[in-house]
Design a protein around this motif. Structure first.
Motif, PDB file in Angstrom:
ATOM      1  N   TYR A 133      48.784  35.857  41.152  1.00  0.00           N
ATOM      2  CA  TYR A 133      47.714  35.585  42.109  1.00  0.00           C
ATOM      3  C   TYR A 133      46.463  35.001  41.482  1.00  0.00           C
ATOM      4  N   LYS A 134      46.476  34.804  40.154  1.00  0.00           N
ATOM      5  CA  LYS A 134      45.306  34.194  39.528  1.00  0.00           C
ATOM      6  C   LYS A 134      45.216  32.742  39.966  1.00  0.00           C
TER       7      LYS A 134
ATOM      8  N   ARG B 238      52.820  45.249  37.951  1.00  0.00           N
ATOM      9  CA  ARG B 238      51.441  45.069  38.395  1.00  0.00           C
ATOM     10  C   ARG B 238      50.794  43.895  37.653  1.00  0.00           C
TER      11      ARG B 238
ATOM     12  N   ASN C 268      49.548  40.458  39.363  1.00  0.00           N
ATOM     13  CA  ASN C 268      48.168  39.997  39.200  1.00  0.00           C
ATOM     14  C   ASN C 268      48.118  38.597  38.603  1.00  0.00           C
TER      15      ASN C 268
END
Length: 132
Positions: free
Chosen positions: A121-122, A114, A118
């Protein structure tokens, strides 16, 4: 490969963590987990994510429920708490500072994936220094 689109009831979520339903219900006020409204209802993905972090905090980092409530939550979450107290990110803690047995834990692997997802996708900075 882990399937992230699993629907969890109280029974299956308790099984995920290797605890009883009663123990899971005791987690709710400490972790901030919202129980499904309908009897036999399903936990949403956010509740599972919160429960995963709580599991890591109490089982892997070995915090008490009270410590989690009084120290981790006010710090802004487990990542911020670990950075403040141990000077290490949650990702580094899970990938570098725990035993191989703990690293191979299903919940730890889910949290690591996870975090990696995350981070992927920053948004990256598009500002270039020195360009007029």
């Amino acid at each position: 490969m882990l399937c992230e689109n699993v629907l969890y009831t109280q029974k299956t979520l308790a099984e995920r963590y290797g605890i009883s339903i009663a123990a899971l219900q005791r987690w709710y006020p400490y972790a901030g987990i919202v129980k499904p409204r309908k009897r036999g209802g399903y936990f949403d993905a956010a509740a599972v994510e919160i429960a995963d972090i709580f599991y890591v905090a109490i089982k892997i980092r070995r915090l008490t429920c009270k410590e989690y409530l009084q120290q981790v939550i006010p710090a802004g979450g487990l990542d911020a708490y670990l950075q403040k107290v141990n000077d290490v990110s949650l990702y580094d803690f899970l990938t570098k500072h725990i035993s191989n047995e703990e690293k191979n834990n299903l919940i730890v692997q889910a949290v690591i994936k996870r975090i990696e997802r995350n981070e992927a996708y920053k948004p990256t900075s598009t500002t270039v220094a020195g360009v007029a």
